[in-house]
Write a protein that holds these residues in place. Structure first.
Motif, short mmCIF file in Angstrom:
data_model
loop_
_atom_site.label_atom_id
_atom_site.label_comp_id
_atom_site.label_asym_id
_atom_site.label_seq_id
_atom_site.Cartn_x
_atom_site.Cartn_y
_atom_site.Cartn_z
N SER A 26 0.82 -1.34 0.05
CA SER A 26 -0.22 0.02 -0.08
C SER A 26 0.85 1.28 0.05
CB SER A 26 -0.97 0.06 1.16
OG SER A 26 -1.70 -1.32 1.11
N THR A 54 -7.84 -10.33 1.44
CA THR A 54 -9.17 -9.70 2.05
C THR A 54 -8.91 -8.33 2.38
OG1 THR A 54 -9.84 -11.90 2.99
CG2 THR A 54 -10.63 -9.87 4.22
N GLU A 57 -8.27 -6.02 -1.02
CA GLU A 57 -9.27 -5.84 -1.71
C GLU A 57 -10.49 -4.93 -1.04
OE1 GLU A 57 -10.89 -9.88 -2.08
OE2 GLU A 57 -9.47 -10.25 -3.88
N ALA A 58 -10.00 -4.65 0.25
CA ALA A 58 -11.01 -3.62 0.90
C ALA A 58 -10.67 -2.32 0.42
CB ALA A 58 -10.86 -3.68 2.49
N ASP A 59 -9.56 -2.24 -0.05
CA ASP A 59 -9.21 -0.64 -0.60
C ASP A 59 -9.29 -0.67 -2.06
OD1 ASP A 59 -8.06 1.50 -1.67
OD2 ASP A 59 -6.01 1.39 -0.57
N GLY A 60 -10.30 -0.03 -2.65
CA GLY A 60 -10.73 0.02 -4.04
C GLY A 60 -9.70 0.29 -4.98
N ARG A 61 -8.32 0.73 -4.44
CA ARG A 61 -7.18 0.96 -5.26
C ARG A 61 -6.58 -0.14 -5.90
NH1 ARG A 61 -3.16 5.17 -4.05
NH2 ARG A 61 -2.49 4.60 -6.05
N ASN A 62 -6.95 -1.24 -5.19
CA ASN A 62 -5.96 -2.45 -5.34
C ASN A 62 -6.62 -3.37 -6.43
OD1 ASN A 62 -3.79 -1.72 -3.50
ND2 ASN A 62 -5.16 -2.40 -1.88
N LEU A 63 -6.23 -3.93 -7.43
CA LEU A 63 -6.65 -4.95 -8.20
C LEU A 63 -6.03 -6.01 -7.81
CD1 LEU A 63 -8.62 -5.97 -10.49
CD2 LEU A 63 -6.73 -5.04 -12.27
N ALA A 93 -11.72 -5.40 -15.04
CA ALA A 93 -11.82 -4.30 -13.99
C ALA A 93 -11.89 -2.98 -14.68
CB ALA A 93 -10.51 -4.44 -13.15
N ARG A 200 -4.80 1.98 -10.58
CA ARG A 200 -5.20 1.07 -9.82
C ARG A 200 -3.61 0.34 -9.35
NH1 ARG A 200 -10.38 -2.24 -10.36
NH2 ARG A 200 -10.04 -2.81 -8.24
#
Length: 592
Positions: A26, A54, A57-63, A93, A200
């Motif tokens: 991150s 888990t 994926e809670a952070d929308g910036r990560n694919l 995505a 992303r």
């Protein structure tokens, strides 16, 4: 019974590792990055990836893209499989404004796969198509690299390959691959631009790499190089480092240890090892497995999990370790509750499971062992056998931590005793700490340290009819469920043994010493499976020499080899008969 699969629920304080990795990924200043999650079979690498996924994926910036290298091993070439999975994930995505660009990138990957297959069979590189066909194919190949190719382009390349194969000679020299460095640069440039516009981070999980055959493992690592060190990318590779080092060694024909290390260091920037479980972690794991399968409310089970994780994080301090009373308190159960007895059994098992070399605190082995115990207890209940689950667990642990000869000796001891009550247990349990190897049955003596601790495990076996336990062990699921593969050391030893040039080979004898006692049976099974592939016994064979040396070293291996010899059709070759009689003079001849 407990599912033998990875979990998204942290029972072992692995969240510390996953949180550290998430912090690295991150931090945009750390990208691009490659991280290795190293550990042996069954220690929880895949579960750590689940925890990381888990959180990320809670952070929308990560694919987050998951790639199971083993899944594709027998169906698709590893490099193209990884490229396809990544390209497909990016396309799915991408927002509508980038769909066309993402589709172009996806098409590029698909066409490259086709072109790559044509090149592999010598299509445009080794044959000589007609001038018109060659020109058309070259143009089609260029369209593929531009991402604008269609079905006609693919057909042109295939036709060129067919035409090339028909030509025995021609007017033109073989054409080299067109501008390969430029094509790779173009591929990476388009990939980078697409990621930048997506805004992303691309996080790719590569799992089960150590399950793959060496060529596939290396191909996947090489495919990663196309994507590594691109902006906004992170690769997280979960594998057994020893198995990957073995794959590198095979692929590059025995490079030096330093060269193997350098190769891995270039691909994996930050190696992290799954922490080895100690007594506290194993106890916590057992408590949670028991609680998760009980009738206690889910919120109470979660309260226990949170409590145990916090205790594990404080295990470095002077705080006393947690115990059954504290676990029962978090679960809110009374002393008479059935789960309380299960927790006490788990508590007693924890020490041996944590410290035994054959278990070594491995979560998957622990879970499989408990599954066998639970299944046997269920069968015992249905058949009216008066057999406590703790007794079943104790005997199953013996099976797991010893070998077949020790287990047979245990069963014979029980079967020969009046009423199944072996006096040997009464005598040994009375010795307490004074159990020495010479006081044990012969086949137990090499496990004297384990057996000494095992005898102290509650409940005592003296005076108990254990015949039902022997029946259960023979009629139900075996405890010795082998992992999907042997250790790297054992595999290397087998390779040496299969090439034994003489029965006096020092290298083969050294290799045998590298095989752990618990793995010798599996090693012989593997060698027998290899020997079965070659039915020619008219000559003295190197693989049989190695098997013979292993059989001389261990009684179980000897039994397995003799059993194999009995399955051979026809008369035994003279050289084989002489060797098995311990006549090391290797004579030639097809038979006797």
């Amino acid at each position: 019974m407990w599912a033998d699969s990875e979990s998204k629920i942290d029972y072992l304080n692995y969240s510390e590792v996953s949180e550290m990795i998430c912090d690295l990924v991150s931090d945009d200043a750390m990208l691009p990055i490659s991280i290795g999650v190293y550990g042996t079979w069954g220690v929880g690498k895949s579960s750590i990836l689940q925890l990381i996924g888990t959180q990320l994926e809670a952070d929308g910036r990560n694919l987050v893209v998951s790639f199971d290298a083993w899944l594709y091993q027998d169906f698709e070439e590893a490099k193209s499989a990884l490229m396809t999975v990544i390209a497909k994930s990016i396309y799915e995505a991408a927002p509508e404004s980038l769909k066309e660009k993402a589709a172009g990138f996806y098409r590029r990957v698909n066409k490259l796969k086709v072109l790559g297959m044509a090149a592999d069979v010598g299509a445009l590189l080794a044959g000589v198509p007609t001038l018109g066909m060659f020109s058309k194919a070259a143009g089609s190949a260029e369209d593929m690299w531009e991402g604008t190719a269609d079905e006609d382009d693919v057909t042109a390349v295939k036709d060129a390959a067919t035409e090339a194969g028909k030509k025995a000679s021609g007017l033109l020299k073989p054409k080299e691959k067109r501008n390969a460095p430029e094509e790779i640069v173009a591929f990476r440039k388009e990939f980078s631009e697409l990621l930048t516009k997506l805004e992303r981070r691309l996080v790719v999980f590569v799992d089960n790499l150590d399950r793959c055959l060496p060529p596939n493992a290396i191909a996947t690592l090489e495919a990663m190089r196309l994507f590594l060190f691109m902006p906004n990318t992170a690769f997280i590779v979960a594998a057994d480092e020893d198995m990957i080092r073995l794959a590198v060694e095979k692929h590059f024909k025995d490079p030096g240890s330093q060269h193997i290390t350098d190769y891995l260091d270039k691909l994996i920037q930050i190696p992290l090892r799954v922490p080895k479980l100690g007594l506290q972690e194993v106890r916590a794991y057992l408590f949670m497995l028991a609680a998760a399968k009980s009738d206690v409310p889910a919120d109470k089970v979660e309260a226990l999990r949170a409590f145990l994780v916090q205790k594990l994080r404080r295990s470095w301090s002077d705080e006393p370790p947690f115990d059954v009373n504290q676990a029962a308190g978090e679960l809110g159960i009374a002393t008479s509750h059935g789960l309380r007895g299960t927790l006490e059994t788990m508590d007693r098992l924890a020490g041996l499971l944590a410290h035994s070399k054959q278990v070594n605190g491995n979560p998957r082995i622990v879970k499989r062992l408990l599954n066998v115990v639970r299944m046997r207890a269920s069968v015992a209940s249905r058949r009216g056998m008066a057999l406590d689950e703790s007794i079943i667990a104790k005997l199953a642990l013996f099976e797991r931590c010893t070998d077949e000869s020790a287990i047979r000796a245990l069963n014979a001891l029980i079967s020969a005793a009046p009423g199944g009550k072996a006096s040997t247990f009464v005598e040994l349990e009375a010795l307490a700490d004074a159990v020495t190897p010479d006081k044990l049955p012969k086949d137990w003596q090499k496990y004297s340290d384990f057996v000494s601790d095992w005898l102290k495990l509650h409940p005592p076996l003296g005076g108990i009819d254990l015949r039902p336990a022997v029946y259960l062990s023979k009629e139900t699921m075996p405890v010795k469920i082998s992992p999907h593969r042997m250790s790297a050391k054992t595999l290397r030893a087998i390779e040496v043994l299969l090439k034994t040039a003489t029965v006096k080979s020092a290298a083969s004898k050294t290799a045998i010493e590298e095989i752990e006692a618990s793995g010798i049976g599996e090693a012989m099974d593997e060698m027998i499976a290899t020997m079965k592939r070659d039915p020619d016994w008219t000559r003295i064979r190197s693989d049989f020499r190695g098997a013979y040396l292993l059989a001389k070293h261990d009684s179980l291996a000897h039994e397995k080899l003799v059993g194999f010899i009995r399955t051979l059709p026809g008369r035994r070759p003279r050289w084989m008969v002489a060797m098995m009689k311990d006549d090391t003079t290797e004579t030639s001849g097809s038979g006797s």
